[in-house]
Design a protein around this motif. Structure first.
Motif, PDB file in Angstrom:
ATOM      1  N   ASP A  18      45.625  30.063  50.006  1.00 43.24           N
ATOM      2  CA  ASP A  18      44.761  29.849  51.166  1.00 43.24           C
ATOM      3  C   ASP A  18      43.741  28.754  50.869  1.00 43.24           C
ATOM      4  N   ALA A  19      42.862  28.511  51.839  1.00 48.75           N
ATOM      5  CA  ALA A  19      41.887  27.417  51.711  1.00 48.75           C
ATOM      6  C   ALA A  19      40.940  27.651  50.537  1.00 48.75           C
ATOM      7  N   LYS A  20      40.583  28.898  50.266  1.00 47.80           N
ATOM      8  CA  LYS A  20      39.669  29.199  49.174  1.00 47.80           C
ATOM      9  C   LYS A  20      40.295  28.848  47.832  1.00 47.80           C
ATOM     10  N   ILE A  21      41.577  29.176  47.675  1.00 46.20           N
ATOM     11  CA  ILE A  21      42.266  28.868  46.421  1.00 46.20           C
ATOM     12  C   ILE A  21      42.363  27.364  46.230  1.00 46.20           C
ATOM     13  N   TRP A  22      42.716  26.630  47.298  1.00 48.39           N
ATOM     14  CA  TRP A  22      42.821  25.176  47.172  1.00 48.39           C
ATOM     15  C   TRP A  22      41.462  24.553  46.875  1.00 48.39           C
ATOM     16  N   SER A  51      28.918  28.964  28.476  1.00 47.70           N
ATOM     17  CA  SER A  51      29.960  29.765  29.120  1.00 47.70           C
ATOM     18  C   SER A  51      29.643  31.252  29.025  1.00 47.70           C
ATOM     19  N   ALA A  52      29.223  31.698  27.842  1.00 49.82           N
ATOM     20  CA  ALA A  52      28.917  33.112  27.656  1.00 49.82           C
ATOM     21  C   ALA A  52      27.740  33.540  28.517  1.00 49.82           C
ATOM     22  N   ILE A  53      26.709  32.694  28.583  1.00 49.43           N
ATOM     23  CA  ILE A  53      25.546  33.020  29.414  1.00 49.43           C
ATOM     24  C   ILE A  53      25.939  33.094  30.880  1.00 49.43           C
ATOM     25  N   ALA A  54      26.764  32.138  31.328  1.00 49.60           N
ATOM     26  CA  ALA A  54      27.216  32.157  32.716  1.00 49.60           C
ATOM     27  C   ALA A  54      28.062  33.393  33.002  1.00 49.60           C
ATOM     28  N   ALA A  55      28.922  33.777  32.039  1.00 51.78           N
ATOM     29  CA  ALA A  55      29.743  34.976  32.223  1.00 51.78           C
ATOM     30  C   ALA A  55      28.872  36.225  32.333  1.00 51.78           C
ATOM     31  N   LEU A  56      27.808  36.280  31.536  1.00 49.00           N
ATOM     32  CA  LEU A  56      26.908  37.420  31.600  1.00 49.00           C
ATOM     33  C   LEU A  56      26.205  37.501  32.949  1.00 49.00           C
ATOM     34  N   LEU A  57      25.826  36.342  33.482  1.00 49.80           N
ATOM     35  CA  LEU A  57      25.059  36.306  34.730  1.00 49.80           C
ATOM     36  C   LEU A  57      25.937  36.446  35.962  1.00 49.80           C
ATOM     37  N   LEU A  58      27.129  35.823  35.933  1.00 43.63           N
ATOM     38  CA  LEU A  58      27.946  35.729  37.144  1.00 43.63           C
ATOM     39  C   LEU A  58      29.119  36.706  37.169  1.00 43.63           C
ATOM     40  N   LEU A  59      29.664  37.044  36.015  1.00 44.15           N
ATOM     41  CA  LEU A  59      30.858  37.891  35.970  1.00 44.15           C
ATOM     42  C   LEU A  59      30.565  39.289  35.457  1.00 44.15           C
ATOM     43  N   ASP A  60      29.301  39.616  35.259  1.00 45.75           N
ATOM     44  CA  ASP A  60      28.887  40.966  34.856  1.00 45.75           C
ATOM     45  C   ASP A  60      29.547  41.406  33.554  1.00 45.75           C
ATOM     46  N   GLU A  61      29.671  40.488  32.601  1.00 49.44           N
ATOM     47  CA  GLU A  61      30.203  40.830  31.289  1.00 49.44           C
ATOM     48  C   GLU A  61      29.044  41.126  30.328  1.00 49.44           C
ATOM     49  N   HIS A  62      29.383  41.773  29.194  1.00 49.90           N
ATOM     50  CA  HIS A  62      28.362  42.174  28.236  1.00 49.90           C
ATOM     51  C   HIS A  62      28.809  41.794  26.830  1.00 49.90           C
ATOM     52  N   ILE A  90      41.270  32.857  37.681  1.00 51.87           N
ATOM     53  CA  ILE A  90      42.338  33.740  37.202  1.00 51.87           C
ATOM     54  C   ILE A  90      41.938  35.215  37.218  1.00 51.87           C
ATOM     55  N   LYS A  91      40.636  35.511  37.142  1.00 48.10           N
ATOM     56  CA  LYS A  91      40.199  36.906  37.113  1.00 48.10           C
ATOM     57  C   LYS A  91      39.953  37.464  38.503  1.00 48.10           C
ATOM     58  N   VAL A  92      39.402  36.651  39.396  1.00 44.59           N
ATOM     59  CA  VAL A  92      39.034  37.126  40.729  1.00 44.59           C
ATOM     60  C   VAL A  92      40.105  36.743  41.754  1.00 44.59           C
ATOM     61  N   LEU A  93      40.495  35.476  41.759  1.00 42.83           N
ATOM     62  CA  LEU A  93      41.507  35.028  42.716  1.00 42.83           C
ATOM     63  C   LEU A  93      42.926  35.300  42.238  1.00 42.83           C
ATOM     64  N   LEU A  94      43.084  35.660  40.965  1.00 45.30           N
ATOM     65  CA  LEU A  94      44.389  36.014  40.382  1.00 45.30           C
ATOM     66  C   LEU A  94      45.401  34.871  40.467  1.00 45.30           C
ATOM     67  N   ILE A  95      44.920  33.653  40.247  1.00 48.43           N
ATOM     68  CA  ILE A  95      45.805  32.492  40.204  1.00 48.43           C
ATOM     69  C   ILE A  95      46.500  32.463  38.848  1.00 48.43           C
ATOM     70  N   SER A  96      47.773  32.180  38.851  1.00 52.69           N
ATOM     71  CA  SER A  96      48.519  32.074  37.603  1.00 52.69           C
ATOM     72  C   SER A  96      47.920  30.978  36.722  1.00 52.69           C
ATOM     73  N   PRO A  97      47.699  31.239  35.437  1.00 51.86           N
ATOM     74  CA  PRO A  97      47.189  30.183  34.554  1.00 51.86           C
ATOM     75  C   PRO A  97      48.056  28.938  34.538  1.00 51.86           C
ATOM     76  N   LEU A  98      49.365  29.111  34.606  1.00 50.44           N
ATOM     77  CA  LEU A  98      50.262  27.962  34.632  1.00 50.44           C
ATOM     78  C   LEU A  98      50.021  27.102  35.863  1.00 50.44           C
ATOM     79  N   LEU A  99      49.921  27.742  37.033  1.00 50.84           N
ATOM     80  CA  LEU A  99      49.682  26.989  38.269  1.00 50.84           C
ATOM     81  C   LEU A  99      48.283  26.391  38.291  1.00 50.84           C
TER      82      LEU A  99
END
Length: 291
Positions: free
Chosen positions: A60-64, A105-116, A178-187
């Protein structure tokens, strides 16, 4: 981090160091970037066609929009990388770029992706970054002397920092893809290459002779980059599906160990004591991140 994710990251690290060494040896510019993107688009098309082309129609448009965003970020990154390698040393640009990126990257993941990260993860991240800085800097960074070597080192720090920002940017965007939109890493990797080609075509139209001449001289390095760079990043993206981004992004920086070996053996770079100390910090950091 699961053992299979760690194995993917380590294999990717080796491939990443190898193709960066090839890019440094090539000494290429925007013509090299275009040739690499075109070659990736051609040689990886059969794999994409067999493995995942049937799902492209459902994008869809979001993926593109996300694919276009990562294509632009990767384009800026690759051109900045080539420029940094032309004006400075591999042993400065590469470590600073790879050292600053995981922290962001780690700081952004902590803030945006709720990782610890946790205590060990945090200490591991700091150890990885410290080790890369030790490998990059050594005593030469703090000398007040002037000259070509010092000028190249300072340019390496500037370009390395800029490249690190771009790496952090595309790492977070691709992690979301790849985590939220589930796009194939290859694609994801394939279209991030394909969609950057139109942005580079005007340079080809302005200087077709320059492009042809660069291709004749650098085609071996173009082929190495076109094979190893996507493969390395696809392995990292698959690892991101198995482990948190805040672990994968710093752990892949063990590529510094391989890059230090390539630089010391083939480019005759010195300051081995500092680099051994940096390697020890990286190893300790990886243990902290994977426990």
């Amino acid at each position: 981090m699961p053992a299979n994710a760690l194995a993917l990251v380590l294999a990717a690290a080796l491939l990443h160091a190898f193709w960066n060494f090839a890019a440094k040896k090539a000494g290429g510019n925007h013509h090299f970037a275009l040739a690499s993107a075109l070659t990736v688009s051609v040689i990886w098309l059969p794999v994409v066609w067999v493995v995942g082309w049937d799902v492209v129609a459902a994008f869809d448009a979001k993926i593109w929009a996300v694919l276009l965003a990562t294509a632009i970020l990767h384009l800026l990154y690759f051109n900045a990388l080539l420029t940094g390698y032309r004006v400075a040393d591999l042993s400065v640009v590469y470590p600073i770029a790879r050292g600053s990126a995981p922290a962001m990257s780690a700081i952004a993941a902590l803030l945006l992706l709720d990782e610890h990260l946790g205590l060990r993860g945090s200490l591991g991240l700091l150890a990885v970054v410290l080790g890369i800085v030790l490998i990059a800097a050594g005593p030469g960074l703090w000398r007040r002397s002037v000259g070509e070597a010092q000028r190249r080192r300072k340019l390496g720090l500037l370009w390395g920092g800029l490249i690190g920002v771009l790496i952090a940017g595309y790492t977070v965007v691709d992690g979301y893809a790849i985590k939220v939109l589930l796009i194939s890493p290859l694609l994801l990797d394939y279209f991030s290459n394909l969609l950057r080609v139109p942005f580079m075509l005007p340079a080809l139209w302005r200087d077709p002779e320059g492009f042809a001449g660069a291709l004749r001289l650098q085609w071996r390095y173009v082929l190495l980059v076109a094979v190893c760079s996507p493969l390395a990043y696809i392995l990292v993206l698959y690892a991101m599906q198995l482990a948190p981004l805040s672990r994968v992004a710093p752990t892949r920086e063990v590529s510094m160990l391989f890059a230090a070996l390539l630089g010391g053996t083939l480019l005759k770079e010195g300051e081995r004591g500092w680099r051994l100390a940096g390697a020890a910090c990286i190893a300790a950091g990886v243990i902290g991140l994977t426990l």
